[in-house]
Design an enzyme around this catalytic site. Structure first.
Site, PDB file in Angstrom:
ATOM      1  N   ASP A  22      56.247  32.805  12.633  1.00 29.03           N
ATOM      2  CA  ASP A  22      56.756  33.366  13.886  1.00 29.03           C
ATOM      3  C   ASP A  22      58.274  33.206  13.954  1.00 29.03           C
ATOM      4  O   ASP A  22      58.786  32.099  14.026  1.00 29.03           O
ATOM      5  CB  ASP A  22      56.121  32.621  15.070  1.00 29.03           C
ATOM      6  N   TYR A  49      66.517  34.462  16.959  1.00 26.84           N
ATOM      7  CA  TYR A  49      66.628  33.167  16.280  1.00 26.84           C
ATOM      8  C   TYR A  49      67.687  33.205  15.159  1.00 26.84           C
ATOM      9  O   TYR A  49      68.071  32.153  14.653  1.00 26.84           O
ATOM     10  CB  TYR A  49      65.282  32.716  15.661  1.00 26.84           C
ATOM     11  N   LYS A  99      60.398  39.426  17.027  1.00 24.77           N
ATOM     12  CA  LYS A  99      60.511  39.811  18.446  1.00 24.77           C
ATOM     13  C   LYS A  99      61.771  40.603  18.722  1.00 24.77           C
ATOM     14  O   LYS A  99      62.803  40.395  18.081  1.00 24.77           O
ATOM     15  CB  LYS A  99      60.477  38.558  19.329  1.00 24.77           C
ATOM     16  N   HIS A 155      60.327  40.076  23.502  1.00 26.96           N
ATOM     17  CA  HIS A 155      60.584  38.631  23.622  1.00 26.96           C
ATOM     18  C   HIS A 155      60.625  38.156  25.066  1.00 26.96           C
ATOM     19  O   HIS A 155      60.131  37.070  25.388  1.00 26.96           O
ATOM     20  CB  HIS A 155      61.916  38.324  22.924  1.00 26.96           C
TER      21      HIS A 155
END
Ligand code: NAP
Length: 282
Positions: A44, A49, A74, A107
């Site tokens: 994930d 990120y 996401k 997200h």
């Protein structure tokens, strides 16, 4: 590995590996490599990120067949909108070095999520993604998205751990055939979770750690879980949760820890909506 079947028939591993806050790309690549060699097949990540490239490198180096890996990424708020979402998806694909994504999530429940969803429905039809879903959607937002679109979200990834158990949201998702996925299963260590007396006591009976008890508890609630660790020993420990079962009594006792509120922030707090909604990825 155990799997759940999503509402479109796609199978998703019930346990995976998360890489939020693993911003050092070498550390991220090494951790994902450790996770894959341990046996994790669900990874994930998210465009927000900043580590999709490292995740992609670890997947490539692993030599594991693409169809045996379940990759989630996401969409960030700035990219929600018809056309913009497709471009962001293509960028994620390129960063990851993949030809398709298994699960693409919105997200945050902000911005033009309906425009985003139309692009995601098209990507699904074209076979570029196997399942589409959302994250951080409370039940009102979830039902609105379900009612006014063709494709129902397959997954809703929300904060879920012993101090925020999401029992009502869980029941709502079950009724609506949306798979719940837990983020922050350890509440990122808040509430002294790893030394909690009740969880440690339950663990002692099975010779398991608090972390393992929490993961097992989530899996027994049929919630997909994606713990994060950059430490090999913990990555292995968190995967070793399929050789024991919590009793009904253990499950009932854990309910008493529920504070029924976020340990992080309220997704409806206007200050947070503004902060997240104006955060730009470069
Ligand atoms: P988490 O998994 O609840 O907690 C991670 C923390 O626990 C790290 O500090 C880790 O330290 C420690 N830890 C891990 N295993 C342990 C063990 N066996 N014993 C003791 N400590 C342990 O937090 P999270 O990363 O926020 O959540 C997991 C994943 O959910 C993320 O990585 C991300 O993929 C996803 N997520 C999604 C959202 C969203 O908005 N959709 C938000 C947050 C997270 P070390 O790394 O030092 O081991």
């Amino acid at each position: 590995m155990e799997f759940v079947t999503l509402n479109n028939g796609v199978e998703m591993p019930v346990l995976g590996f998360g890489v939020y806050q693993v911003t050092d790309l070498e550390e991220c690549e090494r951790s994902v490599s450790d996770a894959l060699s341990t046996g994790y097949r669900l990874i994930d990540t998210a465009s927000a990120y900043g580590n999709e490239t490292a995740v992609g490198k670890a997947i490539k180096k692993s030599g594991i067949k693409r169809e045996d890996i379940f990759l989630t990424t996401k969409l960030w708020v700035q990219d929600a909108g018809e056309g913009k979402t497709r471009n962001a998806f293509n960028k994620s694909l390129k960063n990851l070095g993949l030809e398709y994504i298994d699960l693409y999530l919105i997200h945050q429940p902000y911005g033009d999520i309906y425009g985003a969803w139309r692009d995601m429905e098209a990507l699904l039809k074209e076979g570029l993604v196997r399942a589409i879903g959302v994250s951080n959607f409370e039940s009102d937002r979830l039902i609105d998205l379900i009612l006014h679109n063709e494709v129902k979200p397959a997954v809703n990834q929300i904060e879920t751990h012993p101090f925020n158990q999401q029992i009502a949201a869980h029941d709502f998702m079950k009724e609506n055939d949306v798979q719940q996925e837990s983020w922050g299963p350890f509440a990122e260590g808040k509430h002294d979770i790893f030394t909690n007396a009740l969880l440690a006591g339950i663990g002692k009976k099975y010779n398991k750690s608090v972390a393992q008890v929490i993961l097992r508890w989530l899996i027994q609630r049929s919630i997909v879980v994606i713990p994060k660790s950059v430490k090999k020993e913990r990555i292995e420990q968190n995967f070793d949760v399929f050789d024991f079962s919590l009793s009904g009594e253990d499950m009932d006792q854990i309910v008493s820890l529920d504070l029924k509120t976020s340990s992080f922030f309220d997704h409806r707090d206007p200050d947070m909506v503004k902060w997240l909604g104006t955060r730009k990825l470069t």
